[in-house]
Enzyme design. Structure first.
Site, mmCIF file in Angstrom:
data_model
loop_
_atom_site.group_PDB
_atom_site.id
_atom_site.type_symbol
_atom_site.label_atom_id
_atom_site.label_comp_id
_atom_site.label_asym_id
_atom_site.label_seq_id
_atom_site.Cartn_x
_atom_site.Cartn_y
_atom_site.Cartn_z
ATOM 1 N N GLY A 101 0.837 -0.816 0.118
ATOM 2 C CA GLY A 101 0.077 -0.086 0.147
ATOM 3 C C GLY A 101 0.927 1.356 0.135
ATOM 4 N N GLU A 145 -1.736 1.533 -5.457
ATOM 5 C CA GLU A 145 -0.727 1.426 -4.748
ATOM 6 C C GLU A 145 -0.370 -0.682 -5.255
ATOM 7 O OE1 GLU A 145 1.179 2.379 -3.068
ATOM 8 O OE2 GLU A 145 0.983 4.622 -3.094
ATOM 9 N N GLU A 190 3.425 -2.320 -6.383
ATOM 10 C CA GLU A 190 3.789 -2.511 -5.551
ATOM 11 C C GLU A 190 3.995 -4.069 -5.838
ATOM 12 O OE1 GLU A 190 3.443 -1.802 -1.367
ATOM 13 O OE2 GLU A 190 4.152 0.081 -1.705
ATOM 14 N N GLU A 212 10.347 -7.655 -2.893
ATOM 15 C CA GLU A 212 9.611 -8.871 -3.192
ATOM 16 C C GLU A 212 8.658 -8.842 -2.793
ATOM 17 O OE1 GLU A 212 12.104 -12.596 -1.386
ATOM 18 O OE2 GLU A 212 12.929 -11.243 -0.709
#
Length: 141
Positions: free
Chosen positions: A37, A53, A57, A102
């Protein structure tokens, strides 16, 4: 200068008792696992911010579900309010993107000992104990 709280958003994806976390690239909590986030931008709805987000990500396109948690961080230099929503994956291929190093699914019942940031660990313990909705406040003034 007028200072106001900043709003951030997080996406919680749980599948088969496993939760998707990202390893943070930047501070705070660099190299620790956390809920994906980030900050809500000006003129952006909560849902738009969440979708942006999560894509940035994790590489995933998601739909927003129920509000699961509200977390506040308050100290003399900042005040963040984070709204974490349950998400469902619509499409995309999971991969670390943007400020994530990751992405990985963790078994909610066997996550102790991992390098999880403090607030995410607190949230996971409440999910394990079915304490919903979750409210967390860290005030250090």
């Amino acid at each position: 200068m007028i200072r106001k709280p900043k709003i951030a958003i997080g996406g919680i994806i749980i599948k088969n008792n496993k939760i998707l976390l990202i390893k943070r690239r930047d501070d705070p909590d660099r190299n620790q696992w956390a809920i994906p986030g980030g900050k809500v931008e000006i003129n952006e709805t909560l849902e738009e911010a969440l979708k942006r987000e999560m894509k940035e990500e994790t590489g995933l396109n998601v739909s927003r579900g129920s509000l699961m948690a509200v977390t506040e961080f308050i100290n003399t230099n900042f005040h963040y309010i984070i709204l974490d929503y349950e998400c469902d994956i619509i499409s995309g291929n999971m991969h670390a993107n943007s400020d994530a190093l990751e992405t990985k699914y963790f078994d909610i019942d066997h996550i102790d000992g991992e390098k999880i940031n403090e607030t995410t660990m607190e949230l996971l313990k409440k999910i394990r104990n079915n304490v919903l909705p979750i409210s967390i406040c860290h005030k250090n003034i």
